[in-house]
Structure formats: C-alpha cells, structure tokens
Design an enzyme around this catalytic site. Structure first.
Site, PDB file in Angstrom:
ATOM      1  CE  LYS A 161      -4.393   1.354   0.276  1.00 34.65           C
ATOM      2  NZ  LYS A 161      -5.169   1.013   1.492  1.00 34.65           N
ATOM      3  CG  HIS A 162      -0.258   4.744  -0.088  1.00 32.29           C
ATOM      4  ND1 HIS A 162      -0.827   5.264  -1.228  1.00 32.29           N
ATOM      5  CD2 HIS A 162      -1.236   4.710   0.845  1.00 32.29           C
ATOM      6  CE1 HIS A 162      -2.104   5.543  -0.992  1.00 32.29           C
ATOM      7  NE2 HIS A 162      -2.375   5.206   0.246  1.00 32.29           N
ATOM      8  CG  ASN A 221      14.566   6.240  10.203  1.00 29.32           C
ATOM      9  OD1 ASN A 221      15.647   5.997   9.674  1.00 29.32           O
ATOM     10  ND2 ASN A 221      14.311   7.373  10.843  1.00 29.32           N
ATOM     11  CG  HIS A 281      15.759   8.176   1.685  1.00 29.70           C
ATOM     12  ND1 HIS A 281      17.061   7.740   1.610  1.00 29.70           N
ATOM     13  CD2 HIS A 281      15.534   8.496   2.976  1.00 29.70           C
ATOM     14  CE1 HIS A 281      17.612   7.808   2.819  1.00 29.70           C
ATOM     15  NE2 HIS A 281      16.707   8.258   3.667  1.00 29.70           N
TER      16      HIS A 281
END
Length: 528
Positions: free
Chosen positions: A279-280, A422, A528
């Site tokens: 998801k995302h 993180n 990231h």
C-alpha cells in the site's frame, strides 16, 4: 509556412521489414519513385516493385560491409534542401541532386542485440550511423520532408496520402519529426549506456535515459498531474512486461505500487510460496507458508486495514483457492508469474480487479540503474541488489539467535530492504506482524509497528500482541538504545541491523541486559 507537400520520391531503408511491402505498394500506387538499399531493395524488387538502388543516386557502390552507402551529398542534399530557397535549388541543379520527399528508416537493432547478450564486436556492428544521420536531416527539414521511423506510423502515413491526394500536412510532418528525434535520442542513449557498462564507468560525463511509450496515463500521482508510462527495453519481468488479463487501465500509482510489490516478492524466489501486500509503495504484510493461500492469509493478517485497496504480489502460479481468498476484500491489482484458469474465472467476477501475469520473476541480484530527479538535475545509483547470507552475520550479543530466530531474522532483513526509511519490521514464523515505515525517527517506526501489531491482535481476537516472541529488522543502525528497548518491550527476542553507530556498545549492552540476541549485517538498506 508550407502546409501540403506532395511526395514524389521516397528513400526506404529498414531493418524491421514489418508492413514494408504494403507500404511500398501503396506508395507506388501514388506514383512515388522508390529508392532503397541492400536487403530492403532486394525485398521490394522481389515483390515486383520498381526500385532504384541508392548506389545509382550516389554514384558509389555500397562498401565496407554496408557501413558506407547513404553518407553522401546526393542523399543528404536531397533531404536537407529548402525547396523555397533559390540558392539551394541552384546548388541542387548544379550537382544533380534530386529532392527526397519521404524518408522511411528504422535503425539497426542495437537494443535487441545487446538484450540477447551478443558479444562486443556484434554489438558494435549493430550501431547504426547512416540511419540516424538521415533521420536527423529529414526531421530538421520537416517543412518539406516526411520522415517515418516506426512501422506503426505506416497506416497514419497512408491515411494522410489518401486524404490529401498524395501529400502530407505540416502538422503531420511535425509530429513525425518529434518521433524521429526522440527515436535517435533513445538510440544514442542505448549505445552510450552500453559503452558505460562495458567500460565499467559509474559516472560518464553525460548521462541520459530513454524509454518507449507504453501507455499515456489518465493522470499522475494526483489528478492535476499529467503522466505517461514508458518502458526501458530491459525486459525485466514485472509490471512493464506483464500481460493484463482484466480490469481497467492501470494508474500511475497502480504501476508504482505493483512494481514495489513484485520486486519484494521476487526476493524469495519461486521455490516456497510467498506473498507481499503493498500500500503506497510500502509492504503492509509479507509472508511465506506451505501454500500460496496460507501465505496470502498470513500476509493479510499483518495489517488488514491497510491491505484494503492494496496490491497483492505472488511468487508462484496463482491458483483458484488463493484467488477466492483475495476477492474477499477489495484489491486493486494482483501480479503473479502466472494464473490458472480457475483463478481467472474467480477474478472475472470482479471487473475492477486487475490481474497481471509476467511469466517469470525478476532477478533481485541483477545489476541496473535507478535515478531520481532533483531540482536542476538527477541522482543516479546502482539498483539496491545488496544481499547478505546467514554466514555474513556477526553475532554481537552474549546470546546467539536460535535457528528459528535466525530464519525469521533473514526474512525480516529481506523485507526491510523494501520498506521506506526509517524502517522497522517485526517478523514471527515467516510472516510480518508489524511494519513501521517512513518515519523521521527510528524509535517512532518501532513504536508504530508495535502499536499496529497490537491493534491487529485485538481485531483477530488473539490473547496477546503479535510481536510477542518476534524478531526485528532495522534497515539502518540504531543511533540510540531507545528503539531497541521499545522493540524488546513489544516482545521481540532478536534483532538484525547493520551496526556501525557510535553508540553500538550502548545498544549491545541494552540487548544483553534484556536477553536479546542481536546480529550485525555490515550493510544497510536506506530507501527514500
């Protein structure tokens, strides 16, 4: 500005002969004189078409194994001459240069040659020189010259000629010129990228990327953003190469999330069933099990709330039983190497669910480049193909992990590579039970993952938190002991992390004080 330009003479030189004869016959029907080279000329002549060899135009034979045939003023002058410039017309008459109104060229198959693993010399011979030179010349002079570089544009060309009595419009020529320059740019990009790889040059002075349009998209991440999907020609199994069996067109976010899901599940190979739910772009559940159905159920039980409207990736052939489980909730996309007829029949009842099959899994260790745009430029790096094995791990605590803990630690570390930093991942018995992603503080990721696991345990009616007896992976080192302490309080018994913090000794001492086993990988997986 010139609008309609009739086509009286065409130069055709193609490596891809798709649709060639139909095009040539249609051009001949409009009275167009055909000029051609090598194998193209032979094919046209064998079909009974009148064709003039380019050697007759240049006055020079094709030579040097075909390396030199169109690089001549009689060709480039015919393409570049401005028909409304008297000096150009005088020069053409003085040197016997005839205008070329249509150029049909597609390039030597360099990308395909590299993709099939040909040797260096063969790749070099498939670098086209004359083709790009002619294409660029014709595209520059698109006020007067029509240039076609893709067989898919043949029908559009013939439609133009039919509509305009053997002529083309300026708007049409401009569009083809754009395609032409885009094609030569992509071609040169393929050559330069290949050379950089051959030379093992990580930072060539100039770097470009190219793609081929797969589909325009309705919009990007948000409705106010225009978007399109391009393939890079690498044929890496995944969303770019998949066959879509049903459902509406994929969106920008669907494609991004499906790629993330399939790359993650591919980490586990195809031997043991595995499932990842995304998801995302972050996993909300990952599991392995004895069956694909069980793997899906265990992945789903990690975070049932987030799984709604998610992407499901499987590493084996999707079967009917697993499909029956998946359709119990709304799912956007399911991607797998293949699917049985029974599974397809189950999904057929869910018209909005997209089913993709790829035929294979991508190799998670394969080399490749990843890039990201920033203001004024872009960053380029190797794809994260880093892996560690159990033998690479360094036990830094007094207690060593048990065999069961070690299996879960390796599983958790594999998942951590695909979670936004993180990243904190709790795993128990080959399944994630808590995922903390994308937080500015590592301790916050640890707390969020534990809290979500507790909520899920309550929803499932379990007697205690799902993190009790789990192991934890951290994508980067713990800068302080607080994150580790939080994981221990949630019930974790073992930790895997890169190590390398200035406070490693403090973190190790905190683990020893709580009876935890901890191993260092010496490798991190920032994402990231």
């Amino acid at each position: 500005m010139t609008n309609l330009v009739p086509i009286g003479r065409a130069l055709i030189s193609v490596s891809d002969k798709t649709g060639l004869l139909d095009l040539a016959r249609a051009l001949a029907g409009y009275g167009v004189e055909l000029i051609s080279t090598g194998g193209t000329s032979g094919m046209l002549r064998a079909a009974g078409l009148a064709v003039r060899d380019v050697a007759d135009v240049t006055g020079f034979p094709e030579m040097m194994d075909g390396r030199v045939k169109t690089l001549h003023p009689n060709v480039h002058g015919g393409l570049l001459a401005l028909r409304d410039d008297d000096e150009h017309l005088v020069a053409m008459a003085a040197h016997g240069i005839e205008p070329i109104d249509l150029l049909v060229v597609n390039l030597y198959p360099f990308e395909e040659t590299v993709a099939r693993g040909a040797d260096h010399a063969t790749c070099i011979e498939n670098i086209d020189i004359g083709g790009p030179a002619m294409i660029r010349a014709a595209a520059k002079n698109h006020r007067f010259v029509t240039v076609v570089t893709d067989p898919r544009d043949y029908d559009c060309l013939l439609t133009q000629l039919k509509a305009h009595d053997g002529a083309t419009t300026m708007a049409f020529r401009q569009k083809l010129a754009l395609t032409a320059y885009s094609r030569t740019a992509a071609y040169d990009t393929a050559v330069s990228t290949w050379l950089a790889e051959e030379l093992k040059e990580p930072a060539p002075r100039y770097r470009s990327f190219a793609g081929k349009l797969a589909q325009p998209l309705r919009y990007g991440e948000n409705p106010h953003q225009a978007a399109a999907f391009y393939t890079d020609g690498s044929n890496r199994p995944g969303v770019a190469t998949a066959r879509q069996w049903q459902g509406k067109e994929l969106s920008y976010n669907n494609i991004n999330d499906t790629d993330a899901a399939f790359e993650l599940v591919a980490e586990f190979g195809g031997d043991a069933p595995a499932c990842a739910i995304i998801k995302h772009a972050n996993p909300c559940g990952v599991a392995t099990a004895a069956t694909l159905t069980e793997a899906y159920i265990r992945a789903y039980q990690c975070d049932q709330t987030s799984a709604f409207g998610g992407i499901v990736a499987l590493n084996q052939v999707l079967d009917g039983a697993t499909a029956e489980e998946i359709v119990k909730i709304f799912t956007e996309v399911v991607i797998a190497p293949d699917a049985t007829d029974e599974a397809k029949a189950v999904f057929a009842e869910k018209k909005n669910l997209r089913l993709l099959t790829t035929g294979a899994l991508p190799d998670p260790k394969a080399k490749g480049l990843a890039f990201r745009q920033v203001a004024g430029g872009f960053l380029v790096q190797d794809r994260d193909a880093g892996h560690v094995s159990a033998s690479d791990l360094k036990v830094v605590t007094r207690r060593e992990p048990s065999e069961a803990e070690l299996r879960d630690l390796m599983f958790a570390w594999t998942v951590a590579k695909h979670v936004k930093s993180n990243a904190i991942i709790y795993v128990k018995d080959g399944a994630t039970v808590g995922v903390g992603a994308g937080q500015m503080s590592r301790v916050d990721s640890t707390r969020i993952a534990a809290r979500k696991a507790q909520d899920m345990a309550e929803a499932l009616g379990l007697p205690g938190p799902m993190t009790q007896g789990s192991v934890v992976a951290s994508d980067a080192f713990f800068p302080f002991a607080d994150g580790l302490i939080t994981a221990a309080e949630a019930g974790a018994t073992a930790i895997i992390q890169p190590g390398g913090s200035m406070r490693d000794e403090e973190v190790i001492a905190a683990a020893d004080a709580r009876g935890l086993a901890m191993v260092f990988t010496g490798q991190r997986h920032f994402r990231h």
